[in-house]
Design a protein around this motif. Structure first.
Motif, PDB file in Angstrom:
ATOM      1  N   LEU A 153       0.831  -1.193   0.000  1.00  0.00           N
ATOM      2  CA  LEU A 153       0.000   0.000   0.000  1.00  0.00           C
ATOM      3  C   LEU A 153       0.874   1.255   0.000  1.00  0.00           C
ATOM      4  O   LEU A 153       0.655   2.196  -0.777  1.00  0.00           O
ATOM      5  N   ALA A 154       1.879   1.243   0.875  1.00  0.00           N
ATOM      6  CA  ALA A 154       2.790   2.392   0.940  1.00  0.00           C
ATOM      7  C   ALA A 154       3.443   2.615  -0.415  1.00  0.00           C
ATOM      8  O   ALA A 154       3.514   3.748  -0.911  1.00  0.00           O
ATOM      9  N   ALA A 155       3.929   1.533  -1.019  1.00  0.00           N
ATOM     10  CA  ALA A 155       4.583   1.647  -2.318  1.00  0.00           C
ATOM     11  C   ALA A 155       3.611   2.176  -3.356  1.00  0.00           C
ATOM     12  O   ALA A 155       3.952   3.041  -4.175  1.00  0.00           O
ATOM     13  N   ALA A 156       2.398   1.670  -3.321  1.00  0.00           N
ATOM     14  CA  ALA A 156       1.406   2.077  -4.315  1.00  0.00           C
ATOM     15  C   ALA A 156       1.104   3.558  -4.175  1.00  0.00           C
ATOM     16  O   ALA A 156       1.021   4.292  -5.172  1.00  0.00           O
ATOM     17  N   ILE A 157       0.972   4.025  -2.925  1.00  0.00           N
ATOM     18  CA  ILE A 157       0.709   5.453  -2.725  1.00  0.00           C
ATOM     19  C   ILE A 157       1.858   6.287  -3.279  1.00  0.00           C
ATOM     20  O   ILE A 157       1.668   7.304  -3.975  1.00  0.00           O
ATOM     21  N   GLY A 158       3.074   5.821  -2.967  1.00  0.00           N
ATOM     22  CA  GLY A 158       4.244   6.555  -3.453  1.00  0.00           C
ATOM     23  C   GLY A 158       4.265   6.618  -4.960  1.00  0.00           C
ATOM     24  O   GLY A 158       4.486   7.690  -5.545  1.00  0.00           O
ATOM     25  N   ILE A 159       4.027   5.474  -5.620  1.00  0.00           N
ATOM     26  CA  ILE A 159       4.067   5.449  -7.080  1.00  0.00           C
ATOM     27  C   ILE A 159       2.973   6.332  -7.651  1.00  0.00           C
ATOM     28  O   ILE A 159       3.180   7.086  -8.611  1.00  0.00           O
ATOM     29  N   ALA A 160       1.806   6.275  -7.015  1.00  0.00           N
ATOM     30  CA  ALA A 160       0.687   7.062  -7.510  1.00  0.00           C
ATOM     31  C   ALA A 160       0.999   8.542  -7.400  1.00  0.00           C
ATOM     32  O   ALA A 160       0.735   9.322  -8.326  1.00  0.00           O
ATOM     33  N   LEU A 161       1.588   8.965  -6.271  1.00  0.00           N
ATOM     34  CA  LEU A 161       1.943  10.375  -6.108  1.00  0.00           C
ATOM     35  C   LEU A 161       2.951  10.797  -7.167  1.00  0.00           C
ATOM     36  O   LEU A 161       2.845  11.873  -7.759  1.00  0.00           O
ATOM     37  N   ALA A 162       3.929   9.914  -7.384  1.00  0.00           N
ATOM     38  CA  ALA A 162       4.941  10.225  -8.393  1.00  0.00           C
ATOM     39  C   ALA A 162       4.302  10.346  -9.757  1.00  0.00           C
ATOM     40  O   ALA A 162       4.624  11.251 -10.541  1.00  0.00           O
ATOM     41  N   ALA A 163       3.374   9.456 -10.059  1.00  0.00           N
ATOM     42  CA  ALA A 163       2.705   9.491 -11.353  1.00  0.00           C
ATOM     43  C   ALA A 163       1.870  10.760 -11.474  1.00  0.00           C
ATOM     44  O   ALA A 163       1.873  11.412 -12.530  1.00  0.00           O
ATOM     45  N   TYR A 164       1.225  11.154 -10.356  1.00  0.00           N
ATOM     46  CA  TYR A 164       0.422  12.369 -10.379  1.00  0.00           C
ATOM     47  C   TYR A 164       1.296  13.586 -10.664  1.00  0.00           C
ATOM     48  O   TYR A 164       0.931  14.464 -11.427  1.00  0.00           O
ATOM     49  N   GLY A 165       2.462  13.589 -10.047  1.00  0.00           N
ATOM     50  CA  GLY A 165       3.328  14.758 -10.172  1.00  0.00           C
ATOM     51  C   GLY A 165       4.131  14.795 -11.454  1.00  0.00           C
ATOM     52  O   GLY A 165       4.419  15.873 -11.973  1.00  0.00           O
ATOM     53  N   HIS A 166       4.532  13.662 -11.955  1.00  0.00           N
ATOM     54  CA  HIS A 166       5.554  13.695 -12.993  1.00  0.00           C
ATOM     55  C   HIS A 166       5.242  12.908 -14.253  1.00  0.00           C
ATOM     56  O   HIS A 166       5.992  13.000 -15.205  1.00  0.00           O
TER      57      HIS A 166
END
Lengths: 249, 147, 714
Positions: free
Chosen positions: C597-610
């Motif tokens: 879950l933590a990893a998924a949130i991180g990846i999602a945030l990165a995808a949202y930003g970049h």
């Protein structure tokens, strides 16, 4: 106390000789004085020198008896006195002539000692060749009159004392030879008959020279050659430099 | 003949010659006289060598004297060249003319003023004239005062 | 290979790279563009030896299966370095050891070393220092192999310094570049602080235990001298000193590990070390050398287990470092620096895992070390590949969409990133899961013990609590150790949440880098010119091999429990206090879910930003506000060090310089004036007149002759 000392004991004679030699040489050496004082000093010095010489002769008599051979006495006196004159004479030209006389004396000593060939060679080589060369140079280089540097000496007192002390030391050690207490020199006169006085002396000397010492003689010959070539080369370069200097100036 | 006193007497003569030569080298300022003194030291050595040679009945001393003569001749040849060179530079035969190697802070050593000498002018040795008087060359007389 | 004894193989593993290095140094210039051959061949041969050793050790461990605490070790004493007789005899044997931990480390070192060496053939091609680079890499492999094979603290110290020296030389490889020279100096100086800790720890160990050997030795009269990590002492329940001395030793070892493994507060050198060639960063500053600290603490874990406070400090340092480095990593724009902070962060994970003091924690740290070595080496090599084709540019804002230009690099980089972010089923997922599990087991001691090990775990937990709270057991110790309550479950709960948060951060900054570099519209900096193309096969093949390793190694090793069982036979891990913490390996679905879950949130945030559009940092600034400055300036740590350490030292140096110039030099000058004054007197005699000199000489000779004659008179 003084009475206890024998005034003719070798030690006293030697000390007297050394002191007199130093004083005499100092008085005789050019010290840049005016004429009158100089003359006085020279007379006193000459008398002191004679005294020193007699002291040494007396030492020699005490040591071994110098009077055995009158010829030796005469030639050695000539050699020594004219050598002293060479050293103290102001004019270099006269010094050279005194030196020639000294050489004659030395040649005489050598003859007395049985080295005929060397005696003759000394006269020929020194008096004949070297001394004449010196005189050539002197005549070339001599300014008119007596140069100031011929009228003064470099530290005459110290030099005279040094020479006299050296002479005293040498006499002392020569005198100790007679004592025979030194095992190295206790060896009595060798029994081997010396052939230096024989008729074929020069032939034997030559045989020795070109037999045992052949390589050394060759080396000496090469040395002479090098000296010849070297002196010519140096003169040539000096001349060249002088010519260039003159051109530049 | 080969006695110890003989040896000693000859050695004393050699020693006197050597010492006088040393005094000459140390005291006299004329380069030529210095060389004469050096030759005199060699003479003293030669006398000693010959005396020992005689005493021991060995040729070695005399042979050595021959080499001393040789070396003295070489030395004289080379030395005279240098003396001539030195003279041509300074015009003097003075050993004290060369002081360049002194300490930089020290001044040059200069001779004190000499009193007038009454031996001037120098008298050179002469020979008794004999035969026809040669014609004097006027030019030469102008150039040279003596000889 | 059957004919060669294990001892010979063990000696060959370090020896071959050393020979390779010597050959490269001797003939490097003559070999020219083939200067890589000695290094590559010798490291490949060393890898073969290491693999044979690993399989042999595994067979030995397998034979003794069933009795899990049976240690496996083999010692080869080559020669005695120094021997001191006396009441307390002291000898330093040059002894190499073979046990599961060493075999694992040797395999990691030689395999990554080989791949990096092959990759460097392409990357360093045409560099004027080509032979020098391979000589240094081979020397490093030699030093590192000796470090993990040495069976003596002094030898460990020697090769600890040796790898430091190699690191220094490789960071400063392009020494004409001022930044590289400065970075090398910084790494060297910061490491000195840690090395000082190791030196003092070595002294204290000698004072406390009377030996520096790991293994038991037989003295001349047949008495067994127990080594620090020997089986005699391990079996002895009271073999290890606790209290003040023990804690001091452990904290000093921790300081040493912090220096080498770039943990807070000594981590500042690692980001700057990226000035070195990328293969060197990959090998030394990501995969191997920086794990020396992990190795040291794992190796000396019985010492740490005897000092719970020091052990907890290891965890606290690790988790804090992981968090701080992760935060800094989120705002870096330099691709290699992102990876450098990621390395620091992952090393922090390993420290946090070691600090739990359980067998699970130790094996999980080594497990993560192994998987991290693969995927971080892969990521660095990928970054190097990008840098290679972008003409040396490494700023992520200046390029984009590179997956179209270099597909192999992009694909392998993505695999490495997935592994680093901890996405199932890539390697990082399993190792990170084990670390979280070990932290979790200390934070909630009673939560997961529904199996037959529950009693042991409960007893163990009670032991920990006893040390912390019981008034009768810890009465005196409490006075000596006011930090006693450090190892409470609450501490580990905090650390667990920090680690979980860091897992999210890891995923975020990793994929931020991936998106900025490989997606979006294609952009290539001018420096690249026409060279913007995929790297040559000699560089991409190692990438592919490492990508495969990163993809499967975690699942393979986790599902079979091969690594954990294997490592459990390491002598250090067979101490009773460690064995008591053994648990049956289980897969914790709840923890795995949290991590994913933590990893998924991180990846999602990165995808949202970049993802998809250009992002040159403004979004991050807007999002983080003033915090962005804090992260970008690395929590102002460099500035704090400059103010606290560098500036006072410079002031001191200034004072010393003035003192030196005025006082010391002044004294020397005064002394020098004595000969000058004497010379001024003597100088007066230097008239330059030839005859005066002659006179002085004659007078001197006469004086000597007179003196002699006086002495010989009569």
């Amino acid at each position: 106390m003084l009475a206890a000392i024998d005034p003719f004991s070798p030690g006293v004679l030697l000390a007297t000789g050394v002191t007199a030699t130093a004083a005499s040489l100092w008085l005789l050496l050019p010290r840049g004085q005016s004429g009158r004082r100089e003359r006085t000093a020279r007379w006193v010095g000459a008398l002191l020198g004679l005294a020193a010489l007699s002291a040494f002769v007396a030492t020699g008599r005490r040591l071994g008896g110098l009077g055995e051979e009158a010829v030796f006495l005469i030639v050695s006196l000539v050699a020594v006195v004219s050598a002293a004159a060479t050293v103290v004479t102001r004019s270099p030209v006269y010094a050279a002539i005194w030196f020639a006389l000294s050489l004659a004396g030395v040649a005489g000593v050598l003859l007395v000692l049985g080295a005929q060939f060397l005696g003759v060679a000394t006269i020929v080589v020194y008096a004949g060749a070297i001394l004449v060369m010196f005189l050539f140079v002197l005549m070339l280089a001599q300014p008119s009159g007596l140069a100031p540097y011929d009228r003064v000496s470099n530290e005459p007192l110290l030099a005279a004392v040094a020479g006299a002390v050296l002479l005293g030391l040498l006499s002392l050690s020569i005198g100790r030879l007679s004592a025979g207490d030194d095992p190295a020199t206790a060896d009595p006169a060798p029994a081997v008959a010396v052939d230096a006085l024989q008729a074929d002396h020069v032939a034997r000397l030559g045989g020795e020279l070109f037999g045992r010492h052949l390589v050394a003689i060759e080396a000496a010959g090469v040395l002479l050659l090098i000296a010849l070539v070297g002196s010519i080369a140096i003169v040539a370069r000096t001349e060249e430099a002088r010519v260039q200097e003159r051109r530049a100036g | 003949m080969q006695s110890l006193p003989m040896l000693q007497n000859a050695l004393i003569v050699g020693a006197i010659l050597f010492s006088l030569g040393l005094v000459g080298i140390l005291a006299r300022r004329n380069l030529i006289v210095m060389f004469l003194a050096a030759e005199m030291m060699l003479q003293g050595i030669s006398v000693s060598l010959v005396a020992w040679s005689r005493y021991h009945g060995d040729w070695g001393g005399q042979i050595l004297v021959i080499f001393v003569l040789t070396v003295a001749a070489c030395e004289a040849a080379i030395a005279l060249v240098f003396v001539l060179g030195a003279f041509s530079r300074t015009g003097r035969l003075d050993a004290a003319a060369w002081q360049s190697l002194r300490e930089a802070t020290l001044g040059r050593v200069i001779d004190r003023e000499l009193p007038a000498s009454d031996t001037l002018p120098q008298k050179f040795p002469t020979l008794t004239p004999a035969g026809v008087l040669p014609e004097t060359d006027e030019d030469e007389l102008l150039q040279r005062e003596h000889v | 290979m059957q004919d060669i004894s294990p001892a010979t193989l063990l000696v060959l593993v370090p020896l071959l790279p050393l020979v390779g290095a010597i050959i490269t140094v001797a003939f490097g210039r003559r070999l020219g563009s083939r200067a890589h051959l000695p290094a590559v061949i010798s490291i490949a041969a060393a890898l073969a030896c290491a693999v044979v050793l690993l399989s042999g050790t595994a067979r030995l461990v397998g034979d003794g299966h069933g009795s899990p605490a049976r240690p496996v070790e083999m010692i080869t004493t080559l020669w005695q370095w120094a021997t001191v007789e006396g009441t307390q005899p002291f000898s330093i044997p040059v002894a190499l050891r073979l046990d599961p931990l060493t075999a694992t480390m040797l395999t990691i070192i030689t395999s990554v070393g080989l791949l990096v060496a092959i990759y460097s053939i392409g990357y360093m091609h045409g560099d004027p220092g080509y032979p020098r680079f391979f000589a240094l890499v081979a020397t490093f492999v030699f030093s590192m192999a000796m470090l993990v094979a040495a069976s003596n603290f002094l030898l460990v110290y020697v090769f600890w310094e040796a790898v430091g020296a190699c690191s220094y030389l490789l960071i400063g490889f392009w020494f004409r570049k001022p930044e590289a020279a400065k970075a090398a100096k910084k790494a060297f100086l910061v490491n000195r602080v840690g090395d000082f800790g190791l030196a003092v720890a070595t002294f204290l160990l000698w004072m406390t235990y009377g030996t520096l050997n790991f293994h038991d030795t037989l003295s001349a009269d047949g008495v067994i001298m127990p080594g620090i990590l020997g089986q005699t002492r391990l079996a002895d329940a009271s073999g290890y000193v606790g209290g003040l001395v023990g804690t001091a030793i452990c904290l000093l070892l921790l300081l040493a590990a912090c220096g080498k493994s770039a943990q807070l507060p000594l981590h500042v050198w690692l980001p700057d070390a990226m000035e070195g060639p990328t293969p060197a960063s990959s090998l030394i500053h990501a995969a191997t050398m920086v794990t020396a600290g992990i190795y040291l603490i794992a190796r000396s874990c019985p010492l740490f287990v005897a000092c719970p406070d020091a052990l907890t400090m290891v965890s606290i340092v690790g988790a804090t470092t992981a968090l701080v480095a992760g935060l800094i990593g989120t705002v870096q724009n330099d691709l290699k620096r992102v990876l450098a902070y990621s390395t620091i962060s992952q090393l922090g994970y390993m420290f946090a895992s070691l600090g739990t003091g359980t067998l699970l924690g130790f094996t999980a740290a080594i497990f993560h070390l192994l998987t991290h070595a693969f995927f971080k080496a892969l990521l660095f090599m990928g970054a190097g590949s990008v840098m290679h084709s972008m003409g040396g540019v490494i700023d992520m804002r200046r390029f984009g969409g590179l997956r179209r230009i270099m597909p192999i690099t992009a694909a392998t980089f993505l695999v490495g990133s997935l592994a680093l972010a901890g996405v199932a089923p890539f390697a990082g997922f399993f190792s990170k899961d084990e670390i979280l599990a070990s932290l979790n087991s200390r934070g909630w001691p009673d939560a997961h013990h529904d199996d037959h090990h529950a009693t042991a775990r409960k007893g163990d937990a009670a032991h920990f609590q006893l040390a912390a709270w019981s008034p009768d057991a810890g009465q005196q110790e409490n006075e000596l150790r006011p930090l006693s309550r450090l190892d409470s479950p609450a501490t580990f709960r905090t650390l667990f949440w920090m680690a979980l948060f860091t897992a999210g951060l890891t995923a975020f900054y990793t994929f931020r880098a991936v998106f900025m570099t490989f997606t979006g519209p294609t952009r290539v900096p001018e420096e690249a010119g026409h060279h913007a193309h995929e790297s040559p096969p000699v560089m991409t093949v190692p990438l592919i091999i490492l990508a495969i390793a990163s993809a499967v190694s975690g699942w393979l090793l986790f599902s079979t429990h091969a690594l954990a069982d294997f490592l459990a036979a390491t002598p250090s891990f067979t101490a009773p206090a460690v064995v008591a913490t053994a648990v049956k390996p289980v897969f914790h679905w709840d923890l795995a879910l949290q991590g994913t879950l933590a990893a998924a949130i991180g990846i999602a945030l990165a995808a949202y930003g970049h993802l998809g559009r250009r992002s040159d940092g403004p979004q991050m600034e807007r999002f983080l506000g003033p915090l962005e400055t804090l992260f970008a300036r690395k929590f102002f740590l460099d500035e704090i060090y400059s103010a606290l350490v560098v500036k006072p030292l410079e002031a001191l140096a200034l004072v010393a310089a003035v003192f030196d110039r005025r006082v010391i030099d002044g004294l020397v000058d005064r002394v020098a004036m004595i000969p000058l004054a004497l010379a001024a007197v003597v100088r007066q005699f230097q008239s330059g007149l030839l005859q005066r000199y002659a006179l002085a000489g004659v007078v001197g000779v006469l004086a000597i002759v007179v003196a002699l004659a006086w002495q010989l008179r009569g």
